[in-house]
Design an enzyme around this catalytic site. Structure first.
Site, PDB file in Angstrom:
ATOM      1  CG  PHE B 188      62.727  34.274  46.395  1.00 24.97           C
ATOM      2  CD1 PHE B 188      62.043  34.244  47.601  1.00 24.97           C
ATOM      3  CD2 PHE B 188      61.998  34.460  45.231  1.00 24.97           C
ATOM      4  CE1 PHE B 188      60.657  34.409  47.646  1.00 24.97           C
ATOM      5  CE2 PHE B 188      60.609  34.620  45.262  1.00 24.97           C
ATOM      6  CZ  PHE B 188      59.945  34.602  46.473  1.00 24.97           C
ATOM      7  CG  ASP B 294      64.704  31.364  39.184  1.00 29.78           C
ATOM      8  OD1 ASP B 294      64.389  32.322  38.446  1.00 29.78           O
ATOM      9  OD2 ASP B 294      64.137  31.121  40.262  1.00 29.78           O
ATOM     10  CE  LYS B 325      60.707  39.074  40.239  1.00 32.26           C
ATOM     11  NZ  LYS B 325      60.087  40.124  41.026  1.00 32.26           N
ATOM     12  CB  THR B 350      42.528  25.205  32.331  1.00 31.15           C
ATOM     13  OG1 THR B 350      41.935  24.208  33.154  1.00 31.15           O
ATOM     14  CG2 THR B 350      41.434  25.867  31.501  1.00 31.15           C
TER      15      THR B 350
END
Lengths: 472, 472
Positions: B188, B294, B325, B350
């Site tokens: 995931f 990750d 997280k 931005t």
């Protein structure tokens, strides 16, 4: 009493230029920053504590009149007292120190927060889903669009076939179908992978990135002034519309959604007629395509409506309207409940948005209503436009294709080429104004909604001086 | 004096359960919220003002011991006094009321903010690029990886061919090349379009979304307890590694990057050996592939290291390490300067991150160091594990494949099936504990870093009671 002096009694009377050359401290700070951050795009280092209202202060104490406002994303100017008050609230502190996974554990404050934001939704929209940036908002909208498009085909049932469930795990059809989002040449919708695939303004945004094989239709390129070129521009519209319909009918896979900016911003402040936007309502309905309006840069007042596409009176309203920047909070508005996916956890992620930004967005929008800032920007925009139109007679080469009539302060024009544009921006800075460009040779004005006539006068004076210097 | 009582002298002694059935007020609030928000995934409505330390308070005044902590994203517990102090600072107020476009107008505070964060970077990483969420962090890392991979091929020159510049505007090669990111089954990494293409844990995350044709290699599925199954598990590792190499050699397009979680979290808390991670350093070097770890869910202490992949002592360090997280601020760490793209405005947007979250992340990490919370979670984790191991003897069917030995409080186990898992979670709640699941039949523990032995005792007591009820 002007709008800006009400909020910012201590705003400088005019730009304060202490030292044009960066000081030793600034150079040192830039060097420090370069060690940990890509500083090649830095205009200057800002002192946000000292910046106020329509003036941004740099590290050397220069105060520039700011017509760029953090790439069009500051609505009310710097250090707005009401935003400071909101930032100090218990509600804000909670949002920061215990950021919720809103989908699972929403705060008791969430219903009110979302209801507040929905008061400022575009005409016809009464639901909201939130994200974290303009790119994110658009990709979330694409997800909603694809789920809706496929859901409609299977009658929104919640059972998937074995084949769908298995193939999707290998990134293959039918679970991961070939479906396209149609966008426009010179569009800018973001820089993630799906948004980069619909973005089409500069190679630099996308080079070396794998992309979805999605089509870009031509966006109208009008002749200006509009009132003298109506016939030509009508033809341009018609050709573009035909082209869109042709793509929908012939693309190698179904076109599930169409995304368009009411005014292409990053791509050069390209405008399209109200009719152009209305016709897509008809076309998307005809082909069963989701109609997405990207209001990331155009939203929240600066074009003289809360949402720019409201100039076009699209009826029924578009399916999804995305927002970010001046709204600070990002996401999309919608009205059709079928855009809520048929099962929970389909449109979902850890945070599902950012309540800290809800509070900021709410104060900004409440002030826009309370102070009627829309009327205000329309007045200032008309004033600016009349001044620029006069200046264009004196400097026709440096003020080409002046755009933004009846779009308040959302004004732009072209100079002759990229080098000249960058030179003009540098001259404007040396004359006290921070201004941004777009596309290769355009100047775009993006002042805050509290930009007053007096600021417009200062800007026009600086522009006149800069143009004189440029032509010298 | 325990860690939690130092921060939270007023934390409840144990769960407080006032009314298990939702009150009328709660039902009304949920109905209100349902009008504007998808509430189908809501566990309960939280009162974050009253939540404290390891206890989350709901709208009815129930205090649950929280072993889920906003899907593993609260590091120190609720209403931490030092975070509240940071939230009230001038620096925070600035970050909120004038959110900067950091790439163009960085605050004078930015160098210090980024230097602060880099003190907590994984071994060998000394640079940072920031984003807004875990998905965003991973997609930004993919962009960096693709630009690096292609850049290396052309010697990092800044000139592109006419063909590259033209084709990219049509989403075609060579400007938009076919390149893949390799990930693992049950992975995931997020739910945007590129991240959904590497995510492979549940169909629901991806159904109806177009995907990139990217491969998923098998991730080890070990037999437990590990010490009794070393030979079998070694074979599993070897087969998986062979499979990865085979995919790299035979995929239809070049594999430019490999992304892996140190512990697959959403996908079922699947662990892999230290060797497994080290071998990918060799393989990615051999094939010139970017190695991405990750750490979105595993990072920031809970596994007994600041970053979980540090258990594996990968040398040289991986190319990119993504975070979000518990770090609150999102993005990726790296060390090779060639991961800064060869031209400005290639990795850009931005906001380029969120300074408000930098401040939160900094306080969290400083506290982890100051209070040596890593040692603390290792102690509490070992204690929890020993208790769970004993309980597994009594309830072998309800505590299968107990995982997380030597990974502090990052503990999980399986029950027999999905229904039983959801039933156990409901029983745990009725016994005062808020706990989350993952995959289809796993329970995952994600307490805060201030979770103490006393909390472990309360949890074990609640679990024992719940298992007794489940088996009754």
């Amino acid at each position: 009493m002007t709008i800006s002096s009400e909020y910012y009694p201590n705003e400088p009377e005019r730009p304060i230029l202490k030292s044009i050359e960066p000081s030793e401290e600034t150079i040192n700070q830039l060097n420090e920053l370069s060690k940990v951050f890509d500083t090649r795009a830095v205009y200057f280092i800002a002192d946000y504590e000292k910046s106020i209202g329509n003036y941004i202060c740099d590290l050397d104490g220069n105060y520039y009149l700011d017509l760029y406002q953090q790439i069009a994303s500051i609505a009310l100017g710097y250090n707005n007292p009401l935003l400071i008050e909101a930032a100090k609230s218990q509600e804000m502190i909670e949002s920061l120190v215990e950021r919720p996974a809103m989908g699972n554990f929403p705060s008791k404050r969430l219903p009110k927060q979302l209801q507040n934001l929905l008061r400022f939704a575009p005409n016809g929209q009464n639901k909201i889903w939130s994200g974290l940036s303009g790119s994110d908002a658009n990709e979330l909208a694409f997800k909603a669009a694809f789920m809706y498009y496929c859901g409609k085909k299977r009658g929104f049932k919640t059972k998937y076939t074995e084949d769908e469930n298995a193939s999707v795990m290998d990134n293959q059809a039918p679970g991961s179908p070939d479906l396209a989002v149609l966008s426009f040449k010179n569009a800018f919708h973001g820089r993630l992978f799906a948004t980069a695939s619909v973005t089409c303004s500069k190679p630099i945004h996308k080079l070396d990135l794998p992309a979805f094989n999605w089509p870009h239709a031509p966006y109208p390129v009008y002749k200006y002034p509009l009132e003298d070129n109506q016939e030509f521009n009508k033809k341009v519209d018609d050709e573009c519309v035909l082209n869109v319909e042709e793509i929908i009918k012939t693309w190698y896979c179904p076109v599930a959604a169409l995304i368009i900016e009411p005014i292409q911003s990053e791509g050069g402040d390209n405008h399209a007629s109200a009719l152009f936007f209305a016709v897509f309502e008809r076309i998307t309905l005809k082909y069963g395509i989701v109609y997405i309006i990207d209001e990331v840069q155009t939203g929240v007042g600066a074009t003289g409506k809360m949402w720019c596409h409201e100039h076009a009176a699209i009826e029924p309203p578009p399916d999804l309207v995305t927002f970010s920047k001046k709204f600070q909070s990002a996401g999309y508005f919608f009205h059709d409940p079928d855009f809520i996916p048929n099962m929970k956890y389909r449109q979902f992620n850890t945070w599902c948005g950012d309540p800290a930004r809800f509070l900021i967005a709410n104060v900004i929008c409440e002030e826009i209503v309370k102070k009627d800032l829309i009327t205000h920007v329309n007045e200032v925009g008309d004033y600016l436009m009349s001044k620029l139109t006069k200046l264009a007679v004196v400097y026709p080469n440096y003020l080409q294709r002046l755009r933004g009539a009846n779009r308040a302060t959302f004004i732009a024009w072209d100079v002759e080429n990229n080098e000249q544009r960058d030179e003009l921006l540098a001259l404007l800075k040396s004359n006290g104004c921070n201004v941004g460009g777009c596309s290769t040779k355009s100047i775009r004005l993006r002042p805050s909604l509290t930009f007053d006539i007096k600021h417009a006068d200062i800007f026009i004076e600086a522009l006149e001086k800069s143009l004189y210097e440029l032509s010298a």
